[in-house]
Design an enzyme around this catalytic site. Structure first.
Site, PDB file in Angstrom:
ATOM      1  N   ASP A 122     -11.393   4.476   5.771  1.00 41.79           N
ATOM      2  CA  ASP A 122     -10.305   4.415   4.792  1.00 41.79           C
ATOM      3  C   ASP A 122      -9.636   3.042   4.876  1.00 41.79           C
ATOM      4  O   ASP A 122      -8.956   2.725   5.863  1.00 41.79           O
ATOM      5  CB  ASP A 122      -9.293   5.531   5.078  1.00 41.79           C
TER       6      ASP A 122
ATOM      7  N   ASP B 160      -5.779   3.092   5.395  1.00 40.57           N
ATOM      8  CA  ASP B 160      -5.381   3.518   6.747  1.00 40.57           C
ATOM      9  C   ASP B 160      -5.732   2.452   7.782  1.00 40.57           C
ATOM     10  O   ASP B 160      -4.978   2.227   8.727  1.00 40.57           O
ATOM     11  CB  ASP B 160      -6.090   4.825   7.134  1.00 40.57           C
TER      12      ASP B 160
HETATM   13  C1  PRP Z   1      -8.711   4.124  -1.780  1.00 34.05           C
HETATM   14  C2  PRP Z   1      -9.176   2.710  -2.091  1.00 34.05           C
HETATM   15  C3  PRP Z   1      -9.358   2.754  -3.566  1.00 34.05           C
HETATM   16  C4  PRP Z   1      -9.802   4.172  -3.813  1.00 34.05           C
HETATM   17  C5  PRP Z   1     -11.267   4.180  -4.090  1.00 34.05           C
HETATM   18  O1  PRP Z   1      -7.362   4.263  -2.057  1.00 34.05           O
HETATM   19  O2  PRP Z   1      -8.277   1.746  -1.668  1.00 34.05           O
HETATM   20  O3  PRP Z   1      -8.184   2.461  -4.294  1.00 34.05           O
HETATM   21  O4  PRP Z   1      -9.522   4.907  -2.609  1.00 34.05           O
HETATM   22  O5  PRP Z   1     -11.723   5.444  -4.386  1.00 34.05           O
HETATM   23  P1  PRP Z   1     -12.277   5.870  -5.800  1.00 34.05           P
HETATM   24  O6  PRP Z   1     -13.213   4.821  -6.270  1.00 34.05           O
HETATM   25  O7  PRP Z   1     -12.985   7.193  -5.518  1.00 34.05           O
HETATM   26  O8  PRP Z   1     -11.119   6.088  -6.732  1.00 34.05           O
HETATM   27  P2  PRP Z   1      -6.513   5.565  -1.673  1.00 34.05           P
HETATM   28  O9  PRP Z   1      -6.381   6.474  -2.851  1.00 34.05           O
HETATM   29  O10 PRP Z   1      -7.039   6.181  -0.422  1.00 34.05           O
HETATM   30  O11 PRP Z   1      -5.064   4.984  -1.443  1.00 34.05           O
HETATM   31  P3  PRP Z   1      -4.546   3.957  -0.321  1.00 34.05           P
HETATM   32  O12 PRP Z   1      -5.182   2.621  -0.586  1.00 34.05           O
HETATM   33  O13 PRP Z   1      -3.080   3.939  -0.533  1.00 34.05           O
HETATM   34  O14 PRP Z   1      -4.922   4.500   1.029  1.00 34.05           O
HETATM   35  N1  URA Z   2     -11.442   4.834  -0.183  1.00 31.71           N
HETATM   36  C1  URA Z   2     -11.577   4.235   1.031  1.00 31.71           C
HETATM   37  O1  URA Z   2     -10.629   3.617   1.540  1.00 31.71           O
HETATM   38  N2  URA Z   2     -12.740   4.346   1.669  1.00 31.71           N
HETATM   39  C2  URA Z   2     -13.777   5.022   1.144  1.00 31.71           C
HETATM   40  O2  URA Z   2     -14.846   5.068   1.784  1.00 31.71           O
HETATM   41  C3  URA Z   2     -13.624   5.623  -0.110  1.00 31.71           C
HETATM   42  C4  URA Z   2     -12.442   5.509  -0.759  1.00 31.71           C
END
Ligand code: PRP
Ligand code: URA
Length: 207
Positions: A199, A202
């Protein structure tokens, strides 16, 4: 023009190896993601249009080139902030807009919670920044938001892309240029990119 540009630069690939490594600590992860942002932007900006200008050197006038349009950088919160850190030092005059999206953990749909963009986006060369292109829902939603505000000269800078996300964008935004360092194997049941890097939000900011 090709839509998906995989930047196979040795320095970028070396940094990606460290970013993927589960043992890379948070401070180092942030620094590496910023470096990756610099290197990805270098390639993603290669086709920007320029205009001829004339500047006075200490010796005489010289013909020179300047970027024809102002740059707008738009990180998707949160993870896109890491890429932004590496781009701002080389384009300090860039404007910055923000799009806040959070993937719903059950449905994997991107839910919008924040947006702050300048007016008249048609004036800018726009770079959408999000390190992870997983299902493509977040990038697709962000691109729609930018286009609805007039953005036309637009590209996506990510780090790791899944084939599912690329397929999604091909349908929703045919021809959209995407710059990344790798196209990985697939998504797992939770929508994480495999092998990916986990992630990205995170790993930069904590859960
Ligand atoms: C993550 C990442 C992207 C998204 C990608 O964000 O930074 O924005 O997931 O996934 P997708 O292509 O399936 O939409 P997240 O929603 O986890 O939020 P964060 O960056 O605040 O942790
Ligand atoms: N968002 C992330 O940060 N990692 C993944 O692998 C998919 C979605």
């Amino acid at each position: 023009m090709r839509e998906v540009h995989v930047i196979d630069h040795p320095v970028l690939q070396d940094k990606l190896a460290d970013l993927r490594d589960r043992h890379t600590p948070v401070g180092e992860f942030r620094r590496l993601l910023a470096d990756a942002g610099t290197l990805l932007f270098h390639e993603a900006s290669r086709t920007l249009t320029t205009r001829q200008v004339s500047v006075q050197t200490p010796l005489k006038r010289a013909r020179a080139k300047r970027m024809a349009k102002p740059i707008l950088l738009v990180p998707v919160l949160r993870a896109g902030l890491g890429l932004l850190q590496g781009i701002l030092p080389i384009i300090p005059t860039a404007q910055v807009g923000f799009i806040g999206l959070q993937r719903n953990e059950l449905t994997l749909e991107a839910e919008a919670y924040y947006g702050k963009l300048p007016r008249r986006l048609a004036r800018y060369a726009v770079f959408l920044l999000d390190p992870m292109l997983a299902t493509g829902g977040s990038s697709g939603a962000a691109l729609r938001q930018l286009q609805s505000r007039g953005a036309r000269d637009l590209r996506l800078v990510c780090l790791v892309a899944a084939p599912e996300g690329i397929r999604h964008l091909r349908k929703s935004h045919p021809g959209m240029p995407v710059f990344c360092a790798a196209v990985d194997d697939r998504l797992d049941e939770q929508g994480y990119i495999v092998p990916g890097l986990g992630d990205a939000g995170d790993r930069q900011f904590g859960a």
